[in-house]
Design a protein around this motif. Sequence first.
Motif, PDB file in Angstrom:
ATOM      1  N   VAL A  64       0.843  -1.208   0.000  1.00  0.00           N
ATOM      2  CA  VAL A  64       0.000   0.000   0.000  1.00  0.00           C
ATOM      3  C   VAL A  64       0.877   1.258   0.000  1.00  0.00           C
ATOM      4  CG1 VAL A  64      -1.708   1.316   1.327  1.00  0.00           C
ATOM      5  CG2 VAL A  64      -1.967  -1.157   1.097  1.00  0.00           C
ATOM      6  N   GLU A  92       0.973   4.279  -2.654  1.00  0.00           N
ATOM      7  CA  GLU A  92       0.627   5.634  -2.201  1.00  0.00           C
ATOM      8  C   GLU A  92       1.693   6.666  -2.560  1.00  0.00           C
ATOM      9  OE1 GLU A  92      -2.015   6.854  -0.948  1.00  0.00           O
ATOM     10  OE2 GLU A  92      -3.150   5.228  -0.084  1.00  0.00           O
ATOM     11  N   ARG A  93       2.955   6.245  -2.516  1.00  0.00           N
ATOM     12  CA  ARG A  93       4.048   7.196  -2.774  1.00  0.00           C
ATOM     13  C   ARG A  93       3.847   7.957  -4.070  1.00  0.00           C
ATOM     14  NH1 ARG A  93       8.782   7.067   0.147  1.00  0.00           N
ATOM     15  NH2 ARG A  93       8.806   5.366   1.650  1.00  0.00           N
ATOM     16  N   MET A 104       0.111  10.065  -3.629  1.00  0.00           N
ATOM     17  CA  MET A 104      -0.426  10.640  -2.393  1.00  0.00           C
ATOM     18  C   MET A 104      -0.765  12.132  -2.493  1.00  0.00           C
ATOM     19  SD  MET A 104       2.887  10.971   0.082  1.00  0.00           S
ATOM     20  CE  MET A 104       2.083  12.038   1.212  1.00  0.00           C
ATOM     21  N   HIS A 105      -0.078  12.862  -3.394  1.00  0.00           N
ATOM     22  CA  HIS A 105      -0.334  14.303  -3.470  1.00  0.00           C
ATOM     23  C   HIS A 105      -1.452  14.656  -4.435  1.00  0.00           C
ATOM     24  CE1 HIS A 105       3.080  14.880  -1.009  1.00  0.00           C
ATOM     25  NE2 HIS A 105       3.883  14.309  -1.865  1.00  0.00           N
ATOM     26  N   LEU A 106      -1.963  13.666  -5.146  1.00  0.00           N
ATOM     27  CA  LEU A 106      -2.996  13.976  -6.141  1.00  0.00           C
ATOM     28  C   LEU A 106      -4.372  14.079  -5.492  1.00  0.00           C
ATOM     29  CD1 LEU A 106      -1.954  11.655  -9.092  1.00  0.00           C
ATOM     30  CD2 LEU A 106      -1.270  13.996  -8.607  1.00  0.00           C
ATOM     31  N   TYR A 158      -7.768   2.845  -4.715  1.00  0.00           N
ATOM     32  CA  TYR A 158      -8.640   1.909  -3.983  1.00  0.00           C
ATOM     33  C   TYR A 158      -8.651   0.540  -4.662  1.00  0.00           C
ATOM     34  CZ  TYR A 158     -10.070   6.466  -2.313  1.00  0.00           C
ATOM     35  OH  TYR A 158     -10.052   7.734  -1.808  1.00  0.00           O
ATOM     36  N   ILE A 209      -5.370  -1.167  -3.877  1.00  0.00           N
ATOM     37  CA  ILE A 209      -5.299  -1.701  -2.501  1.00  0.00           C
ATOM     38  C   ILE A 209      -6.103  -2.999  -2.414  1.00  0.00           C
ATOM     39  CG2 ILE A 209      -5.952  -1.280  -0.075  1.00  0.00           C
ATOM     40  CD1 ILE A 209      -5.329   1.679  -0.504  1.00  0.00           C
ATOM     41  N   GLU A 215      -6.144  26.579  -6.780  1.00  0.00           N
ATOM     42  CA  GLU A 215      -6.216  25.938  -5.459  1.00  0.00           C
ATOM     43  C   GLU A 215      -5.306  26.623  -4.438  1.00  0.00           C
ATOM     44  OE1 GLU A 215      -5.743  21.411  -3.672  1.00  0.00           O
ATOM     45  OE2 GLU A 215      -4.606  22.026  -5.421  1.00  0.00           O
ATOM     46  N   GLN A 267       1.858  17.119 -10.666  1.00  0.00           N
ATOM     47  CA  GLN A 267       2.200  15.999  -9.785  1.00  0.00           C
ATOM     48  C   GLN A 267       3.631  16.168  -9.256  1.00  0.00           C
ATOM     49  OE1 GLN A 267       0.962  12.422 -11.644  1.00  0.00           O
ATOM     50  NE2 GLN A 267       2.037  11.118 -10.198  1.00  0.00           N
ATOM     51  N   GLN A 311       3.821  18.895  -6.654  1.00  0.00           N
ATOM     52  CA  GLN A 311       3.298  18.394  -5.374  1.00  0.00           C
ATOM     53  C   GLN A 311       4.323  17.531  -4.656  1.00  0.00           C
ATOM     54  OE1 GLN A 311       0.710  19.117  -3.726  1.00  0.00           O
ATOM     55  NE2 GLN A 311      -0.958  19.725  -5.064  1.00  0.00           N
ATOM     56  N   ALA A 312       5.122  16.806  -5.449  1.00  0.00           N
ATOM     57  CA  ALA A 312       6.147  15.962  -4.825  1.00  0.00           C
ATOM     58  C   ALA A 312       7.284  16.834  -4.270  1.00  0.00           C
ATOM     59  CB  ALA A 312       6.686  14.963  -5.841  1.00  0.00           C
ATOM     60  N   PRO A 348       4.656  19.713  -1.345  1.00  0.00           N
ATOM     61  CA  PRO A 348       3.227  19.372  -1.254  1.00  0.00           C
ATOM     62  C   PRO A 348       2.379  20.587  -0.865  1.00  0.00           C
ATOM     63  CG  PRO A 348       4.560  17.791  -0.049  1.00  0.00           C
ATOM     64  CD  PRO A 348       5.481  18.876  -0.483  1.00  0.00           C
ATOM     65  N   PHE A 349       1.213  20.655  -1.474  1.00  0.00           N
ATOM     66  CA  PHE A 349       0.330  21.791  -1.206  1.00  0.00           C
ATOM     67  C   PHE A 349       0.066  21.956   0.292  1.00  0.00           C
ATOM     68  CE2 PHE A 349      -4.114  23.466  -0.931  1.00  0.00           C
ATOM     69  CZ  PHE A 349      -3.773  24.771  -1.224  1.00  0.00           C
ATOM     70  N   LYS A 356       2.848  12.405   6.135  1.00  0.00           N
ATOM     71  CA  LYS A 356       1.537  12.442   5.491  1.00  0.00           C
ATOM     72  C   LYS A 356       1.274  11.143   4.716  1.00  0.00           C
ATOM     73  CE  LYS A 356      -2.086  14.937   5.053  1.00  0.00           C
ATOM     74  NZ  LYS A 356      -2.859  15.236   6.260  1.00  0.00           N
ATOM     75  N   LEU A 357       2.350  10.541   4.246  1.00  0.00           N
ATOM     76  CA  LEU A 357       2.212   9.284   3.496  1.00  0.00           C
ATOM     77  C   LEU A 357       1.472   8.242   4.339  1.00  0.00           C
ATOM     78  CD1 LEU A 357       3.086   7.415   1.066  1.00  0.00           C
ATOM     79  CD2 LEU A 357       5.105   6.881   2.398  1.00  0.00           C
ATOM     80  N   LEU A 358       1.832   8.163   5.619  1.00  0.00           N
ATOM     81  CA  LEU A 358       1.188   7.179   6.503  1.00  0.00           C
ATOM     82  C   LEU A 358      -0.294   7.522   6.680  1.00  0.00           C
ATOM     83  CD1 LEU A 358       3.900   6.760   9.295  1.00  0.00           C
ATOM     84  CD2 LEU A 358       3.498   5.305   7.339  1.00  0.00           C
ATOM     85  N   THR A 405      -2.252   9.222   4.689  1.00  0.00           N
ATOM     86  CA  THR A 405      -2.993   8.981   3.446  1.00  0.00           C
ATOM     87  C   THR A 405      -3.268   7.487   3.286  1.00  0.00           C
ATOM     88  OG1 THR A 405      -1.689  10.784   2.573  1.00  0.00           O
ATOM     89  CG2 THR A 405      -3.009   9.592   1.000  1.00  0.00           C
ATOM     90  N   ALA A 406      -2.256   6.670   3.582  1.00  0.00           N
ATOM     91  CA  ALA A 406      -2.436   5.218   3.456  1.00  0.00           C
ATOM     92  C   ALA A 406      -3.533   4.726   4.408  1.00  0.00           C
ATOM     93  CB  ALA A 406      -1.117   4.512   3.749  1.00  0.00           C
ATOM     94  N   ASP A 431      -6.928   5.749   3.077  1.00  0.00           N
ATOM     95  CA  ASP A 431      -7.319   4.973   1.903  1.00  0.00           C
ATOM     96  C   ASP A 431      -7.682   3.533   2.264  1.00  0.00           C
ATOM     97  OD1 ASP A 431      -7.127   7.131   0.301  1.00  0.00           O
ATOM     98  OD2 ASP A 431      -5.128   6.674  -0.468  1.00  0.00           O
ATOM     99  N   ILE A 454       9.650   5.592   7.347  1.00  0.00           N
ATOM    100  CA  ILE A 454       9.430   5.873   5.925  1.00  0.00           C
ATOM    101  C   ILE A 454      10.771   5.975   5.202  1.00  0.00           C
ATOM    102  CG2 ILE A 454       8.395   7.476   4.281  1.00  0.00           C
ATOM    103  CD1 ILE A 454       6.496   8.291   6.522  1.00  0.00           C
ATOM    104  N   LYS A 455      10.885   5.198   4.155  1.00  0.00           N
ATOM    105  CA  LYS A 455      12.143   5.178   3.403  1.00  0.00           C
ATOM    106  C   LYS A 455      12.273   6.431   2.547  1.00  0.00           C
ATOM    107  CE  LYS A 455      12.870   0.258   2.924  1.00  0.00           C
ATOM    108  NZ  LYS A 455      12.618  -0.881   2.070  1.00  0.00           N
ATOM    109  N   GLY A 456      13.506   6.853   2.375  1.00  0.00           N
ATOM    110  CA  GLY A 456      13.798   7.902   1.399  1.00  0.00           C
ATOM    111  C   GLY A 456      13.469   9.310   1.833  1.00  0.00           C
TER     112      GLY A 456
END
Lengths: 60, 698
Positions: A31, A35-36, A39-41, A48, A51, B56, B136, B139-140, B143-144, B180-182, B184-185, B188, B591-593
């Motif tokens: 997951v 997400e990486r 995630m910002h979109l 979904y 996943i 936005e 995209q 955002q990377a 991030p907004f 934030k990655l965590l 968001t996961a 989801d 979190i890697k990286g």
Amino acid sequence: MPAENPTPTETRSRLEFQKAPEEIRELIKAVLHEERAVMHLRRRDDIYVKILQHAKRLVQ
Amino acid sequence: MILERITIENFRQFRGKQEIFFATIPTRNVTLIHAENGFGKTALLNALLWGFYGHEGLTEDLPRKESIIHEGTAARSRTPATTSAKVTIWFTHDGEKYRLERELTLEQQQLDAKKTDVVLELNKDGMPIAERHPQQRIQALMPFGISGFLFFNGERIDHLAMEENAPLITDAIRQMLGLKLLQTAIDDLRHQSVLGKLRNELRERTSAEKQAKIDEQTRVDDDITEWGKRKDTNQKNIQATDAELASVNSKLEMNREAHHLQLRRASLEKQEQGLIERLTTATKRLGQIVAEDSYALFAGDLVKRGREIVDKLRSEGKIPARVLNSFLKELLDGHRCICKRHLDDGSVERKAVEELMHYAGDQQFNNAVGALDNALGRIEEGAEHTRRTLQETNAERLKINDDLKAVREELAEIHHKLGGKADEEVHKLEDTREKLALKQRELLAEQVKIDLKLEELQKRREELRKEIKDITDSEADAQKAQRRLTAVEEAAATLQHILDIETAELRPILNEEIDQHFRKIIGIGYWAELSDDFKLKIMKRLDVSDAASDTARSLNMEVALSQGQRQVTSLVFIASLVALARRRSEIGTIIKGLTGSEYPMVMDSPFGQLSQFRPGVARWIPKLAPQVIIFVSSTQYEGDVAKELKDSSRIGKRYYLTYHGPEIHPDAKRELKIARSPVTVYFEERRDEYTEICELET
């Protein structure tokens, strides 16, 4: 006890992660990998589906 | 990310093409932009945000967001397809050079101003390479979610240091430090399109009993969503009311008639809050003592009786026993005494030993009485300790209640004094304040109610989850569906736990940064901290003498924050996050990286409400971030700020905005003393209204 004295590489969260069953760990890794990229979109309906696919692939 | 240059073309009040080269040298990292009120500071901040994020990104306070192109230019245009607003930004990020361009034609603005053309080019060995998914990629890079902490209006950041905004602080930490990655996961995994689908799949294959539970769980989930929305709305209302209250308080503080009383009230309110917290703790402790230890107090009679029994046995010589009956029994069974005489049945010797059995004691009885004696002693000691703790805690509770009463009486007195003032402004402000305070109390009570309801629903959801899991399915495919559902639920729960751990572990590291930055501004005696529950607080140490024990002790007190102090605290918090983001790779994470990244801080009017903290902030602001861009008006700049910034020798670039329009803002000056000779910044212009950017020598 490693859990009480986590080293910089063995963070508490990593130990927590390692406590989870193999199946859950694999699912989390998959997951996070998905997400990486997205995630910002704002719109990311595909995530979904992906996943669900991972859950079905990993849990038989 | 370091900003190198921006060009602005026909964006809002900027007519034609304007440009700024930002200061990029680490030792001269400040770009100072002088602009009077109404001259285009907000438009400039929005030009940057629009460049990065499009519609936005525009700030909430920007009016008429659909009107991006300079109005005069748009009105005169006869070629809507080629008339446009354009922002181009050159920047570096992690050693790579980028050029970002966003454009909106008049034709497109008339259809939908939100749809813009964006190009992002990476410069690779002199060759521009266009990114396939520019938005995209942006955002990377930035991030907004973090933009609000890097590009902001300094006068509007004080909300971060408000008690009820702890969730915003937590979110800021997660956004800026890559967690934030965590989140968001987790969101989801728990989304209806994932968890809901798996639940439906299980429902279709399982027994009627389990189906009913799943249906109930779905209803509970819907309720949680509904109550969650209520909570958000209520939270927003609390924030809005708090902002209104802060504004009224600030006006009262500035009014000569009300100044001292308002300051006293702010301090008393903080004391009241501290006392309420202490009262809650003392009451809880009292309850805990009663629940866990009060049996000792009620066991007095039993202890007394036990003591009488032990004393009686002791006085009768039964304890400790002089001879044990087990020993005599062994002699009788062996038909031989220790004096070697035979103890034959019916013999005189045997009879004599049998006689001794009446006086002999039992080993177990002996031990039991010993243990009873010991236990009685412990209960007596425990009862004494419990009695003393209860008395002390209760005395403390009564004392807090008395203090609280005194504080509340003084608060009421201040309210009466201010409400009764002849000054009409004070009178009206006090009236408004009272209404707002009442509204705030109702909203806070509602918040408690919502939280309790959510807690109850979440508890029920968890119960149902377990109940569903525990009903064993007979069909293989139902079992599989259950396993998948459980796996997704557990993955989300594990990630949530990991996220909580990581956020909590960042708190002390962040606290060090905050404290270090804060001391530089405020000075000795005060410090700032992020509490366990992620509230930003300013603390001070207070030495108090205890008359009863004739000793002195130190108390750490939370300070009532004025708007200026809240602004400083929020600024310090953001700066600390930027500093941590820079050395992110040194801090352990799952979190890697996650690498350290540099970010600029772009601040519109950071000296607004700072009052006495202005010199401290001005002295320290160049060190906030690798790159600092400040928009400042003359009223904020002249005096201490100008001196401190000049002394810092960190100003790399200076610009000023000139305004050409029919009327000038009442606070704005026509000329600024920002160079050797005064600089004219306002030009009356009746036909068209526009702003220009001009460079000043540094």
